[in-house]
Design a protein around this motif. Structure first.
Motif, PDB file in Angstrom:
ATOM      1  N   ASP A  37       0.770  -1.141  -0.086  1.00 46.04           N
ATOM      2  CA  ASP A  37       0.017  -0.112   0.050  1.00 46.04           C
ATOM      3  C   ASP A  37       1.025   1.037   0.068  1.00 46.04           C
ATOM      4  N   PHE A  38       0.111   2.477   0.057  1.00 41.44           N
ATOM      5  CA  PHE A  38       1.148   3.702  -0.030  1.00 41.44           C
ATOM      6  C   PHE A  38       1.989   3.617   1.056  1.00 41.44           C
ATOM      7  N   GLY A  39       1.476   3.127   2.526  1.00 40.68           N
ATOM      8  CA  GLY A  39       2.282   3.429   3.647  1.00 40.68           C
ATOM      9  C   GLY A  39       3.647   2.661   3.431  1.00 40.68           C
ATOM     10  N   ALA A  40       3.733   1.411   2.637  1.00 39.54           N
ATOM     11  CA  ALA A  40       4.737   0.702   2.466  1.00 39.54           C
ATOM     12  C   ALA A  40       6.060   1.402   1.695  1.00 39.54           C
ATOM     13  N   LEU A  41       5.772   2.486   1.244  1.00 38.97           N
ATOM     14  CA  LEU A  41       6.946   3.261   0.293  1.00 38.97           C
ATOM     15  C   LEU A  41       7.674   4.055   1.160  1.00 38.97           C
ATOM     16  N   GLN A  42       7.420   4.213   2.502  1.00 39.97           N
ATOM     17  CA  GLN A  42       8.406   5.029   3.408  1.00 39.97           C
ATOM     18  C   GLN A  42       9.420   4.041   3.750  1.00 39.97           C
ATOM     19  N   LYS A  43       8.992   2.724   3.837  1.00 41.83           N
ATOM     20  CA  LYS A  43      10.090   1.681   4.001  1.00 41.83           C
ATOM     21  C   LYS A  43      10.978   1.293   2.645  1.00 41.83           C
ATOM     22  N   ALA A  44      10.168   1.160   1.654  1.00 41.47           N
ATOM     23  CA  ALA A  44      10.546   0.576   0.762  1.00 41.47           C
ATOM     24  C   ALA A  44      11.736   1.366  -0.299  1.00 41.47           C
ATOM     25  N   ILE A  45      11.269   2.764  -0.314  1.00 40.05           N
ATOM     26  CA  ILE A  45      11.984   3.560  -1.407  1.00 40.05           C
ATOM     27  C   ILE A  45      13.492   3.930  -0.729  1.00 40.05           C
ATOM     28  N   PRO A  46      13.215   4.504   0.522  1.00 44.96           N
ATOM     29  CA  PRO A  46      14.647   4.692   1.026  1.00 44.96           C
ATOM     30  C   PRO A  46      15.456   3.483   1.331  1.00 44.96           C
ATOM     31  N   GLN A  47      14.911   2.192   1.757  1.00 43.30           N
ATOM     32  CA  GLN A  47      15.844   1.096   1.766  1.00 43.30           C
ATOM     33  C   GLN A  47      16.520   0.774   0.342  1.00 43.30           C
ATOM     34  N   ALA A  48      15.714   0.978  -0.515  1.00 43.76           N
ATOM     35  CA  ALA A  48      16.283   0.660  -1.801  1.00 43.76           C
ATOM     36  C   ALA A  48      17.567   1.778  -2.538  1.00 43.76           C
ATOM     37  N   LEU A  49      17.138   2.965  -1.981  1.00 47.07           N
ATOM     38  CA  LEU A  49      18.290   4.077  -2.316  1.00 47.07           C
ATOM     39  C   LEU A  49      19.366   4.011  -1.527  1.00 47.07           C
ATOM     40  N   ALA A  50      19.372   3.296  -0.359  1.00 47.76           N
ATOM     41  CA  ALA A  50      20.514   3.344   0.719  1.00 47.76           C
ATOM     42  C   ALA A  50      21.438   2.388   0.006  1.00 47.76           C
ATOM     43  N   THR A  51      21.072   1.365  -0.865  1.00 51.82           N
ATOM     44  CA  THR A  51      22.048   0.551  -1.650  1.00 51.82           C
ATOM     45  C   THR A  51      23.101   1.483  -2.534  1.00 51.82           C
ATOM     46  N   TYR A  52      22.775   2.580  -2.711  1.00 52.36           N
ATOM     47  CA  TYR A  52      23.627   3.332  -3.515  1.00 52.36           C
ATOM     48  C   TYR A  52      24.801   4.186  -2.426  1.00 52.36           C
ATOM     49  N   GLY A  53      24.699   3.877  -1.176  1.00 51.29           N
ATOM     50  CA  GLY A  53      25.350   4.490  -0.286  1.00 51.29           C
ATOM     51  C   GLY A  53      25.151   5.920   0.081  1.00 51.29           C
ATOM     52  N   LEU A  54      23.766   6.145   0.044  1.00 50.56           N
ATOM     53  CA  LEU A  54      23.368   7.608   0.248  1.00 50.56           C
ATOM     54  C   LEU A  54      22.525   7.508   1.733  1.00 50.56           C
ATOM     55  N   ASP A  55      22.630   8.440   2.432  1.00 48.85           N
ATOM     56  CA  ASP A  55      21.987   8.696   3.599  1.00 48.85           C
ATOM     57  C   ASP A  55      20.683   9.086   3.354  1.00 48.85           C
ATOM     58  N   THR A  56      19.731   8.193   3.627  1.00 49.99           N
ATOM     59  CA  THR A  56      18.195   8.403   3.397  1.00 49.99           C
ATOM     60  C   THR A  56      17.378   8.653   4.671  1.00 49.99           C
ATOM     61  N   GLY A  57      18.157   8.781   5.855  1.00 47.79           N
ATOM     62  CA  GLY A  57      17.479   9.102   7.034  1.00 47.79           C
ATOM     63  C   GLY A  57      16.369  10.188   7.021  1.00 47.79           C
ATOM     64  N   GLY A  58      16.469  11.076   6.348  1.00 48.59           N
ATOM     65  CA  GLY A  58      15.648  12.150   6.631  1.00 48.59           C
ATOM     66  C   GLY A  58      14.415  12.012   5.346  1.00 48.59           C
ATOM     67  N   LEU A  59      14.523  11.341   4.560  1.00 44.29           N
ATOM     68  CA  LEU A  59      13.519  11.312   3.304  1.00 44.29           C
ATOM     69  C   LEU A  59      12.067  10.887   4.135  1.00 44.29           C
ATOM     70  N   THR A  60      11.253  11.748   3.520  1.00 43.16           N
ATOM     71  CA  THR A  60       9.619  11.597   3.780  1.00 43.16           C
ATOM     72  C   THR A  60       8.990  10.981   2.399  1.00 43.16           C
ATOM     73  N   ILE A  61       8.452   9.548   2.062  1.00 36.60           N
ATOM     74  CA  ILE A  61       8.145   8.999   0.936  1.00 36.60           C
ATOM     75  C   ILE A  61       6.580   8.880   1.196  1.00 36.60           C
ATOM     76  N   VAL A  62       5.589   9.632   0.475  1.00 36.76           N
ATOM     77  CA  VAL A  62       4.251   9.736   0.694  1.00 36.76           C
ATOM     78  C   VAL A  62       3.735   9.037  -0.619  1.00 36.76           C
ATOM     79  N   ASP A  63       4.352   9.234  -1.624  1.00 39.30           N
ATOM     80  CA  ASP A  63       4.020   8.459  -3.004  1.00 39.30           C
ATOM     81  C   ASP A  63       5.059   8.394  -3.830  1.00 39.30           C
ATOM     82  N   GLY A  64       5.035   7.738  -5.009  1.00 40.22           N
ATOM     83  CA  GLY A  64       6.204   7.528  -5.877  1.00 40.22           C
ATOM     84  C   GLY A  64       6.119   8.652  -7.027  1.00 40.22           C
TER      85      GLY A  64
END
Length: 592
Positions: free
Chosen positions: A448-475
């Protein structure tokens, strides 16, 4: 005299005057022994040793100045202590001459300053025993002091074992000598190498960055080669990105799904006679007819043809009509319309509901980018499939496919590597939402939409980026509640410019200033045309632009500009002017 087994004491040859000089070497030795017996110390031994080994003659004209030399004291050696030697402040020239080695004597034929071999060293001793004794002691102390220094150096060099200094002669140390420990050396800090001086940058875009049309402005510019921030305007502030969010979604999809992943749409037998189930797995690009706006889209008529052939080939169904179609969109869950979105986006034709089953992105006109969408994307897909099957009046209802049901047909979408340029060039909101949701499903964090807050930062972190401050509500970036900083984007675009992983697909798929996609009508006639690749963004409360600049000086810059709050369409003009300014400055851009 080393080699003769001589023993001696410290100090001068006390008790001997000039008229008592022994005329022979034997008598000299006897005098030395008497001096040793008198407890004179180590220096006589050292003097005798030097005397025995010194074969160099002394000049007839040399005169020793002074009758005596300062007495040198050898301290007692305590365990673990390195002694401190008190060395005479000066050595008379006569003693220095006596220190000539065998090579020096040989070089002069064994004669120094006109003196024959027979009148050399011992003649001097006989004439000046008191001065000779003191001088010899000084030389001996220099020799012994050098040995002590060498021992100390060995300790300082890092040996963990204590160093013992042993005299080959049996010596009686002076009772008055006291051990003087050597102070511990204090390590001196080595100077640090001076770093390369920072360049003084003089090209300013301050006036362009304060254009009132930019509203609340946030910005970041980096040198892509070094990562250095050249320009910073509240660049660590997390705020809404509008459609620039699609860059994050695309990067996440490449990391998790991979460029070759294709989305299936299948049909299986239903639980009831005459029933089939159309199962969507998220492919919103599925074409209701042979083709639509999406490149290489799977065809619903092709799927229907497979189903009809399989239905007719099965003895249990052959000859019986299909009367019911179950529509399975359970791959995605939760709200189909994000609560923070303005519903007018659907009616204005910019986005559909987010469902796992739909055709043509739910457009009224399958070939148009902007086209009104329906209130029920799943039902529209069912109606299109019934028409393709030739049973337009079949009953339609949402449901789930029976477990283990036989498959009647299957089609695959274009690969992710094809869908991402579609989503970026046209800024396709529905396609971006599909990719974001597929990332969450693949990672197993929800659908669902709520899952994106976990999914997108987790995926972007694989590039070595600090994703701690991201807020992801939609794609897609439609929500005002998303939070991404300009600095995060300028860092991500360095990865894209480097084509890290599969990110080169994004670099190749972004709009080009004055050439393609949503930038085709911007930057025309400006120096930056053709030299900026970037993702545009626009929602009611903001305009954004982020990407890569091939600057005029040959440097490559990454940037992100946000114009937020009280803005209108003129903000795009101001953003473009600022981008042109940055293009002209290149690596000389000043943060003023």
């Amino acid at each position: 005299m080393i080699g003769d087994g001589a023993e001696g004491g410290a100090g001068t040859m006390a008790g001997m005057s000039d008229d008592q000089v022994p005329p022979t070497r034997r008598e000299l030795r006897e005098a030395e022994a008497r001096a040793a017996a008198a407890g004179s110390g180590l220096a006589s031994s050292a003097a005798a040793d030097v005397g025995a080994s010194a074969d160099a003659a002394v000049s007839a004209d040399e005169q020793v100045t002074g009758d005596t030399l300062p007495t040198a004291r050898l301290p007692k050696l305590d365990s673990g202590a390195v002694p401190t030697l008190v060395v005479p402040a000066a050595i008379p020239p006569s003693v220095a001459a006596m220190a000539l080695d065998d090579d020096a004597a040989t070089a002069t034929g064994g004669v120094v300053a006109g003196r024959g071999a027979g009148g050399g060293f011992w003649a001097l001793v006989r004439r000046h025993p008191r001065i000779w004794g003191g001088s010899a002691a000084a030389v001996a102390l220099l020799v012994l002091g050098g040995g002590a220094f060498a021992a100390g150096a060995a300790v300082a060099g890092g040996s963990s074992a204590p160093v013992a200094v042993v005299d080959s002669a049996t010596a009686t140390p002076s009772p008055s000598a006291t051990a003087t420990p050597t102070p511990s050396a204090t390590a001196r800090a080595l100077p640090q190498a001076a770093g390369a001086p920072s360049p003084i940058r003089t090209c300013s875009v301050a006036d362009l960055a304060t254009d009132s049309r930019l509203g609340t402005f946030l910005g970041s510019v980096r040198n892509a080669a070094t990562g250095e921030v050249l320009f910073d305007r509240s660049a660590n502030t997390y705020a809404r990105t509008a459609s620039v969010m699609k860059v994050l979604t695309s990067s996440a999809a490449l990391a998790v799904l991979g460029p070759d992943y294709r989305v299936p749409t299948t049909v299986v037998k239903g639980a009831n006679p005459g029933e089939v189930v159309l199962v969507g797995s998220g492919d919103i690009t599925l074409a209701s007819t042979g083709s639509n706006i999406y490149q290489d889209a799977a065809s619903l008529p092709d799927l229907a043809a497979q189903v009809k052939a399989a239905w007719a080939a099965d003895p249990s169904t052959a000859g019986t009509p299909i009367t019911s179609i179950v529509l399975d969109a359970t791959a995605f869950s939760g709200d189909r319309w994000q609560p923070s979105w303005n519903r007018k986006e659907l009616y204005d034709g910019y986005s559909s509901e987010v469902t796992a089953l739909q055709v043509d992105g739910d457009r009224d006109d399958p070939s148009a980018n902007v086209s009104a969408r329906s209130e029920n994307a799943v039902l529209r897909a069912g109606q299109s499939f019934a028409i393709s099957l030739g049973v337009p009046n079949a009953a339609l209802a949402e449901g789930a496919a029976p477990a283990g049901a036989a498959q009647l047909g299957r089609v695959l979408s274009a690969p992710v590597s094809t869908m991402i340029p579609d989503a970026l060039l046209r800024s396709d909101n529905t396609e971006a939402e599909m990719l974001a949701r597929l990332v969450a499903v693949k990672l197993g964090v929800g659908s669902d939409f709520g899952a994106l807050q976990k999914a997108i930062p987790q995926a972007l972190a694989t590039y070595g980026l600090d994703t701690g401050g991201l807020t992801i509500v939609d794609g897609s970036g439609l929500s005002d509640n998303n939070g991404v900083s300009p600095n995060f984007l300028s860092q991500l675009f360095i990865k894209i410019d480097d084509r890290e992983g599969n990110l080169g697909i994004i670099a190749d798929g972004l709009p080009v200033a004055g050439r393609s996609g949503t930038l085709a009508g911007r930057f025309n006639g400006t120096p930056a045309a053709g030299n900026v690749i970037a993702k545009t963004g626009w929602i009611d409360t903001g305009y954004t632009l982020s990407g890569i600049i091939d600057a005029a000086d040959g440097s490559v810059l990454t940037f992100a500009f946000f114009a937020l709050d009280n803005v209108d369409d003129s903000a795009k003009t101001a953003i473009d002017a600022l981008t042109n300014g940055v293009y002209a400055c290149g690596n000389n851009l000043a943060n003023t």
